[in-house]
Design an enzyme around this catalytic site. Structure first.
Site, mmCIF file in Angstrom:
data_model
loop_
_atom_site.group_PDB
_atom_site.id
_atom_site.type_symbol
_atom_site.label_atom_id
_atom_site.label_comp_id
_atom_site.label_asym_id
_atom_site.label_seq_id
_atom_site.Cartn_x
_atom_site.Cartn_y
_atom_site.Cartn_z
ATOM 1 N N CYS A 1 38.235 48.651 42.573
ATOM 2 C CA CYS A 1 37.867 47.233 42.595
ATOM 3 C C CYS A 1 36.707 46.973 41.631
ATOM 4 O O CYS A 1 36.654 45.950 40.949
ATOM 5 C CB CYS A 1 37.457 46.814 44.003
ATOM 6 S SG CYS A 1 38.718 47.038 45.261
ATOM 7 N N HIS B 1 35.638 43.993 38.889
ATOM 8 C CA HIS B 1 34.780 43.024 39.570
ATOM 9 C C HIS B 1 33.376 43.536 39.847
ATOM 10 O O HIS B 1 32.737 43.086 40.800
ATOM 11 C CB HIS B 1 35.442 42.600 40.885
ATOM 12 C CG HIS B 1 36.759 41.915 40.712
ATOM 13 N ND1 HIS B 1 36.870 40.660 40.163
ATOM 14 C CD2 HIS B 1 38.029 42.320 41.007
ATOM 15 C CE1 HIS B 1 38.151 40.303 40.132
ATOM 16 N NE2 HIS B 1 38.867 41.286 40.632
ATOM 17 N N ARG C 1 46.690 39.306 48.696
ATOM 18 C CA ARG C 1 45.901 39.463 47.470
ATOM 19 C C ARG C 1 45.387 40.894 47.341
ATOM 20 O O ARG C 1 45.469 41.505 46.267
ATOM 21 C CB ARG C 1 44.738 38.474 47.509
ATOM 22 C CG ARG C 1 43.698 38.622 46.403
ATOM 23 C CD ARG C 1 44.244 38.259 45.051
ATOM 24 N NE ARG C 1 44.812 39.395 44.355
ATOM 25 C CZ ARG C 1 45.362 39.352 43.155
ATOM 26 N NH1 ARG C 1 45.439 38.214 42.500
ATOM 27 N NH2 ARG C 1 45.847 40.423 42.595
ATOM 28 N N CYS D 1 46.101 43.952 44.618
ATOM 29 C CA CYS D 1 45.031 44.671 43.925
ATOM 30 C C CYS D 1 45.256 46.178 43.994
ATOM 31 O O CYS D 1 45.046 46.897 43.013
ATOM 32 C CB CYS D 1 43.672 44.322 44.534
ATOM 33 S SG CYS D 1 43.085 42.658 44.153
#
Length: 269
Positions: free
Chosen positions: A177, A181, A225, A229
């Site tokens: 992640c 991000h 979502r 990912c």
């Protein structure tokens, strides 16, 4: 001595380097206007209407409604619940997000088997109903700031697990992640990526799901979502309502606490 072709290449490269910030600003402005135009007629409203109907409809083997479902604010209280989830629930002894909590309510109140719903593909059967429910429930907290509780030891534990999961890199591409991000100013093609380690960006990112996806013509929940990912990271799909997905939501939600207001259900490209 530089040849004419080499000189020309240097000039073009220099011009590109100086123009890049301007082009980036223009692109960002264009994307913002595009999203603003889309938001004026968000199809998520259709899911919201269906979600409210489902909340009040007697369904399942027990022919009961969800109006006694406790989302953390007391039985039947919907307004303000979304911005306090995930949180610990004494009746299950677990930290639950909105989707996993709805599974509990559907099973206990209506007799709909949670395991069967969790195994159903996204956008099908009861999963489609959950997507409508989360659209309506999240809309009831639109404009409120996130305020996830952190008093219970399990809430603190899930936050720490979510933080570790967010920063974990692995798989065939050494991906995580944090890759997309974890810093400011990152973008994939025309998609600007929020830095989810910062409060306002976490609120804008986490707080905009569920959302209507224009590209698929469907409403996506946060569970969906996160599932996508994991796919993009080349990781195995997590189980629906699994602890790792709830932990990630806990980390993002707590990071978002007290910052930007929730806009869910939003609209995405």
């Amino acid at each position: 001595m530089k040849t004419n072709s080499t000189y020309a290449a240097c000039v073009v490269a220099s011009a590109f380097m100086f123009a890049t910030p301007v082009l980036a600003d223009a692109t960002a402005e264009g994307i913002a206007k595009y999203r603003e135009a889309l938001a004026e007629g968000n199809p998520a409203e259709l899911w919201e209407m269906r979600g409210e109907e489902l909340w009040k409809e007697a369904r399942g083997p027990k022919k009961a409604t969800l109006e006694k479902c406790d989302l953390g604010q007391g039985p039947g209280v919907v307004k303000g619940a979304f911005v306090t989830l995930p949180r610990h629930f004494a009746d299950t002894g677990r930290v639950q997000d909105l989707e996993s909590r709805l599974l509990t309510c559907m099973e206990t109140l209506q007799g709909i088997p949670a395991d069967e719903v969790a195994k159903t593909p996204f956008g099908k059967g009861e999963q489609k109903n959950i997507e409508a429910l989360v659209a309506w429930i999240s809309a009831e907290s639109r404009g409120m700031k996130f305020n996830l509780p952190m008093a219970h030891p399990e809430e603190k534990r899930m936050y720490e697990i979510g933080k570790r999961a967010f920063n974990y890199r692995g798989g065939t591409h050494d991906f995580g992640c944090v890759t997309c991000h974890g810093e400011d100013g990152k973008r994939i093609r025309l998609q600007d990526l929020p830095n989810l380690t910062k409060g306002p960006d976490a609120a804008r990112g986490f707080g905009s799901w569920p959302a209507y996806r224009v590209s698929s013509g469907e409403l996506w929940s946060m569970q969906r979502r996160l599932n996508d990912c994991f796919r993009q990271q080349r990781f195995p799909y997590p189980l629906y309502g699994s602890d790792v997905t709830i932990a990630l939501s806990s980390y993002l939600g707590v990071t978002a606490n007290g910052t930007v207001e929730s806009i869910a259900p939003a609209i995405k490209r």
